[in-house]
Design a protein around this motif. Structure first.
Motif, PDB file in Angstrom:
ATOM      1  N   VAL A   1     -44.884  22.556 -45.967  1.00 39.18           N
ATOM      2  CA  VAL A   1     -45.460  22.986 -48.013  1.00 39.18           C
ATOM      3  C   VAL A   1     -46.090  23.533 -47.673  1.00 39.18           C
ATOM      4  O   VAL A   1     -47.599  22.916 -48.071  1.00 39.18           O
ATOM      5  CB  VAL A   1     -45.470  21.983 -48.384  1.00 39.18           C
ATOM      6  CG1 VAL A   1     -45.393  22.516 -49.987  1.00 39.18           C
ATOM      7  CG2 VAL A   1     -44.196  21.243 -48.438  1.00 39.18           C
ATOM      8  N   SER A   2     -46.595  24.804 -48.520  1.00 38.54           N
ATOM      9  CA  SER A   2     -47.279  25.944 -49.014  1.00 38.54           C
ATOM     10  C   SER A   2     -47.407  25.459 -50.154  1.00 38.54           C
ATOM     11  O   SER A   2     -49.071  26.099 -51.256  1.00 38.54           O
ATOM     12  CB  SER A   2     -47.103  27.369 -48.000  1.00 38.54           C
ATOM     13  OG  SER A   2     -46.007  27.958 -48.899  1.00 38.54           O
ATOM     14  N   ALA A   3     -46.707  25.320 -51.166  1.00 41.90           N
ATOM     15  CA  ALA A   3     -46.848  24.823 -52.646  1.00 41.90           C
ATOM     16  C   ALA A   3     -45.855  24.175 -53.206  1.00 41.90           C
ATOM     17  O   ALA A   3     -44.998  23.436 -52.670  1.00 41.90           O
ATOM     18  CB  ALA A   3     -45.763  27.045 -53.552  1.00 41.90           C
ATOM     19  N   TYR A   4     -47.355  23.790 -54.466  1.00 44.71           N
ATOM     20  CA  TYR A   4     -45.967  22.777 -54.292  1.00 44.71           C
ATOM     21  C   TYR A   4     -46.993  22.079 -56.002  1.00 44.71           C
ATOM     22  O   TYR A   4     -47.994  22.050 -56.275  1.00 44.71           O
ATOM     23  CB  TYR A   4     -46.727  21.568 -53.697  1.00 44.71           C
ATOM     24  CG  TYR A   4     -47.953  20.637 -53.145  1.00 44.71           C
ATOM     25  CD1 TYR A   4     -48.642  19.783 -54.061  1.00 44.71           C
ATOM     26  CD2 TYR A   4     -48.621  21.542 -51.901  1.00 44.71           C
ATOM     27  CE1 TYR A   4     -50.168  20.076 -53.811  1.00 44.71           C
ATOM     28  CE2 TYR A   4     -49.687  21.448 -52.349  1.00 44.71           C
ATOM     29  CZ  TYR A   4     -50.599  20.867 -52.447  1.00 44.71           C
ATOM     30  OH  TYR A   4     -51.943  20.749 -52.305  1.00 44.71           O
ATOM     31  N   LYS A   5     -46.447  20.982 -56.503  1.00 39.99           N
ATOM     32  CA  LYS A   5     -47.195  20.595 -57.817  1.00 39.99           C
ATOM     33  C   LYS A   5     -47.043  18.722 -57.361  1.00 39.99           C
ATOM     34  O   LYS A   5     -46.420  17.954 -56.619  1.00 39.99           O
ATOM     35  CB  LYS A   5     -46.520  20.166 -58.957  1.00 39.99           C
ATOM     36  CG  LYS A   5     -45.571  21.829 -59.772  1.00 39.99           C
ATOM     37  CD  LYS A   5     -45.316  21.400 -61.013  1.00 39.99           C
ATOM     38  CE  LYS A   5     -44.758  22.743 -60.982  1.00 39.99           C
ATOM     39  NZ  LYS A   5     -44.377  23.236 -62.544  1.00 39.99           N
TER      40      LYS A   5
ATOM     41  N   ALA B   1     -42.570  20.272 -53.839  1.00 40.78           N
ATOM     42  CA  ALA B   1     -42.371  21.203 -53.495  1.00 40.78           C
ATOM     43  C   ALA B   1     -42.177  22.281 -54.721  1.00 40.78           C
ATOM     44  O   ALA B   1     -41.229  21.738 -55.288  1.00 40.78           O
ATOM     45  CB  ALA B   1     -42.487  21.254 -51.945  1.00 40.78           C
ATOM     46  N   ASP B   2     -42.618  23.232 -54.138  1.00 39.61           N
ATOM     47  CA  ASP B   2     -42.278  24.040 -55.305  1.00 39.61           C
ATOM     48  C   ASP B   2     -42.575  25.583 -54.376  1.00 39.61           C
ATOM     49  O   ASP B   2     -42.757  26.530 -54.821  1.00 39.61           O
ATOM     50  CB  ASP B   2     -43.346  24.864 -55.842  1.00 39.61           C
ATOM     51  CG  ASP B   2     -42.930  25.008 -57.763  1.00 39.61           C
ATOM     52  OD1 ASP B   2     -42.177  25.402 -57.796  1.00 39.61           O
ATOM     53  OD2 ASP B   2     -44.167  25.719 -58.155  1.00 39.61           O
ATOM     54  N   ALA B   3     -41.604  25.744 -53.626  1.00 35.82           N
ATOM     55  CA  ALA B   3     -41.597  26.801 -52.468  1.00 35.82           C
ATOM     56  C   ALA B   3     -39.925  27.120 -52.118  1.00 35.82           C
ATOM     57  O   ALA B   3     -39.001  26.208 -52.155  1.00 35.82           O
ATOM     58  CB  ALA B   3     -41.871  26.987 -51.153  1.00 35.82           C
ATOM     59  N   PRO B   4     -39.914  28.748 -51.687  1.00 36.61           N
ATOM     60  CA  PRO B   4     -38.096  28.681 -51.995  1.00 36.61           C
ATOM     61  C   PRO B   4     -37.793  27.338 -50.513  1.00 36.61           C
ATOM     62  O   PRO B   4     -36.338  27.093 -50.508  1.00 36.61           O
ATOM     63  CB  PRO B   4     -38.201  30.234 -51.744  1.00 36.61           C
ATOM     64  CG  PRO B   4     -39.527  30.843 -51.918  1.00 36.61           C
ATOM     65  CD  PRO B   4     -40.184  29.511 -52.257  1.00 36.61           C
ATOM     66  N   GLU B   5     -38.646  27.759 -49.762  1.00 35.27           N
ATOM     67  CA  GLU B   5     -37.705  26.624 -48.041  1.00 35.27           C
ATOM     68  C   GLU B   5     -37.327  24.814 -48.173  1.00 35.27           C
ATOM     69  O   GLU B   5     -37.336  25.136 -47.384  1.00 35.27           O
ATOM     70  CB  GLU B   5     -38.450  26.785 -46.886  1.00 35.27           C
ATOM     71  CG  GLU B   5     -40.190  26.877 -47.610  1.00 35.27           C
ATOM     72  CD  GLU B   5     -41.342  27.804 -48.120  1.00 35.27           C
ATOM     73  OE1 GLU B   5     -42.531  27.925 -47.547  1.00 35.27           O
ATOM     74  OE2 GLU B   5     -40.961  28.673 -48.557  1.00 35.27           O
TER      75      GLU B   5
END
Length: 167
Positions: A50-54, A72-76
């Motif tokens: 996971v590269s982007a998250y809250k 997670a807050d990333a398209p994948e």
């Protein structure tokens, strides 16, 4: 990358070596390998992908140590029904994955109720086949929270009360 957008390139890359290089380009010194426990962002990138998250923290199991709630807050990790939610527990100098719940919508709430010694959570659930927006209560089964808030054992909850952890 002297145009001030080094952070954008870093945010788009997940490999630890690239992240270290980005830290050097940003003027940040990193600690020697093995000298510090992995940060949440390191663990999220290397162990969860996971590269982007809250994220938020709360003591879910009453042991006096906060667990990490990471969405997670990333398209994948997101689809038409929402994004994946991870619950992590501190385990020595790293983290342990407690559960993974797909298709979650915001907000993520910490409810006042407990199941099997762990606080219940509430997530939004709509899209991905759920026609009407609703909230779902996630109860800990002794091992994990439900993997999908749109089907049992997750249950609809009409007006969740509790603390919003992630908006």
């Amino acid at each position: 990358m002297n145009d001030g957008k080094w952070w954008l390139a870093c945010a788009m890359m997940r490999r630890p070596a690239i992240l270290a290089l980005c830290g050097v380009l940003a003027g940040c010194a990193s600690a020697p390998s093995g000298s510090e426990p992995p940060s949440l962002s390191d663990f999220a990138a290397s162990e969860l992908g996971v590269s982007a998250y809250k994220s938020a923290s709360a003591d879910l199991n009453g042991d006096g140590v906060d667990e990490i709630i990471l969405r997670a807050d990333a398209p994948e990790w997101c689809g038409s029904g929402g994004c994946t939610l991870f619950v992590l527990e501190k385990a020595g100098s790293t983290f342990r994955l407690v559960s993974r719940t797909t298709v979650t919508q915001l907000p993520i709430r910490l409810l006042d109720t407990k199941t099997n010694g762990w606080r219940d959570l509430s997530v939004g659930a709509h899209g991905g086949g759920v026609m009407e927006a609703r909230n779902a209560q996630l109860r800990f089964d002794g091992n994990a929270y439900p993997g999908n808030p749109t089907i049992p054992p997750a249950t609809p909850i009409s007006q969740p009360s509790g603390t919003i952890l992630i908006r």
